[in-house]
Motif scaffolding. Structure first.
Motif, mmCIF file in Angstrom:
data_model
loop_
_atom_site.group_PDB
_atom_site.id
_atom_site.type_symbol
_atom_site.label_atom_id
_atom_site.label_comp_id
_atom_site.label_asym_id
_atom_site.label_seq_id
_atom_site.Cartn_x
_atom_site.Cartn_y
_atom_site.Cartn_z
ATOM 1 N N GLU A 1 -3.558 3.849 -0.007
ATOM 2 C CA GLU A 1 -4.241 3.167 -1.095
ATOM 3 C C GLU A 1 -3.541 1.866 -1.442
ATOM 4 O O GLU A 1 -2.321 1.732 -1.301
ATOM 5 C CB GLU A 1 -4.317 4.064 -2.339
ATOM 6 N N PHE A 2 -4.336 0.946 -1.931
ATOM 7 C CA PHE A 2 -3.832 -0.366 -2.330
ATOM 8 C C PHE A 2 -3.001 -0.254 -3.604
ATOM 9 O O PHE A 2 -3.358 0.481 -4.534
ATOM 10 C CB PHE A 2 -5.013 -1.300 -2.549
ATOM 11 N N VAL A 3 -1.910 -1.022 -3.649
ATOM 12 C CA VAL A 3 -1.063 -1.062 -4.843
ATOM 13 C C VAL A 3 -1.082 -2.464 -5.462
ATOM 14 O O VAL A 3 -1.395 -2.630 -6.633
ATOM 15 C CB VAL A 3 0.377 -0.647 -4.516
ATOM 16 N N ALA A 4 -0.727 -3.452 -4.653
ATOM 17 C CA ALA A 4 -0.637 -4.819 -5.178
ATOM 18 C C ALA A 4 -0.629 -5.799 -4.017
ATOM 19 O O ALA A 4 -0.311 -5.430 -2.886
ATOM 20 C CB ALA A 4 0.633 -4.992 -6.014
ATOM 21 N N LYS B 1 -0.828 -1.087 -13.027
ATOM 22 C CA LYS B 1 -0.575 -2.317 -13.771
ATOM 23 C C LYS B 1 0.256 -2.019 -15.003
ATOM 24 O O LYS B 1 0.026 -1.039 -15.696
ATOM 25 C CB LYS B 1 -1.906 -2.961 -14.159
ATOM 26 N N ARG C 1 -4.350 1.140 -11.804
ATOM 27 C CA ARG C 1 -3.630 2.382 -12.068
ATOM 28 C C ARG C 1 -2.130 2.171 -12.225
ATOM 29 O O ARG C 1 -1.453 3.015 -12.820
ATOM 30 C CB ARG C 1 -3.895 3.378 -10.928
ATOM 31 N N ASP D 1 -3.290 -3.160 -8.706
ATOM 32 C CA ASP D 1 -4.232 -2.073 -8.956
ATOM 33 C C ASP D 1 -4.115 -1.635 -10.406
ATOM 34 O O ASP D 1 -3.014 -1.531 -10.959
ATOM 35 C CB ASP D 1 -3.937 -0.907 -8.024
ATOM 36 N N ASN E 1 -2.558 -9.683 -7.353
ATOM 37 C CA ASN E 1 -3.580 -8.692 -7.689
ATOM 38 C C ASN E 1 -2.881 -7.344 -7.770
ATOM 39 O O ASN E 1 -2.150 -6.966 -6.848
ATOM 40 C CB ASN E 1 -4.667 -8.678 -6.625
ATOM 41 N N TYR F 1 0.861 -1.174 0.000
ATOM 42 C CA TYR F 1 0.000 0.000 0.000
ATOM 43 C C TYR F 1 0.903 1.230 0.000
ATOM 44 O O TYR F 1 2.071 1.142 0.340
ATOM 45 C CB TYR F 1 -0.884 0.013 1.253
#
Length: 118
Positions: free
Chosen positions: A46-49, A64, A62, A60, A58, A37
């Motif tokens: 915010e989440f990143v991966a 990727k 934005r 995000d 997984n 994050y």
């Protein structure tokens, strides 16, 4: 129970690359999700991966294509490889371990600073 130690942050020029590491230490959980994050000044975290035990990832949307998450089980380390860094990427990047068990909150590392500047 759980220790997460991030490293690898620093100053990089726009378009440059960094590889963050999260050393994971736990004797409590065998199955969990490790996530990255970030929180920029004035913004919410915010989440990143994330990567699950077993390797499912997984990313995000934005980030990727520029950021990649991976793990090395022999080193108990999760990596976030960051390429083509942009002005929107500077933040404190945090590692998170979520055992996804009812009543158990996720664990957080102390964070590592990423700065993008020419």
């Amino acid at each position: 129970q759980v220790q997460l130690v991030e490293s690898g942050g620093g100053l990089v020029q726009p378009g440059g690359s960094l590889k963050l590491s999260c050393a994971v230490s736990t004797r409590t959980f065998n199955f969990y999700v490790v996530g990255w994050y970030r929180r920029a000044p004035g913004n919410q975290r915010e989440f990143v991966a994330s990567i699950r035990t077993g390797g499912m990832t997984n990313i995000d949307a934005r980030v990727k294509g520029r950021l990649t998450i991976s793990s090395d089980s022999s080193k108990n380390t999760v990596y976030l490889e960051m390429n083509n860094l942009k002005p929107e990427d500077p933040a404190v990047y945090y590692c998170n371990l979520d055992p996804q068990l009812k009543g158990v909150s996720p664990y957080w590392g102390q964070g590592t600073q990423v700065t993008v500047s020419s």
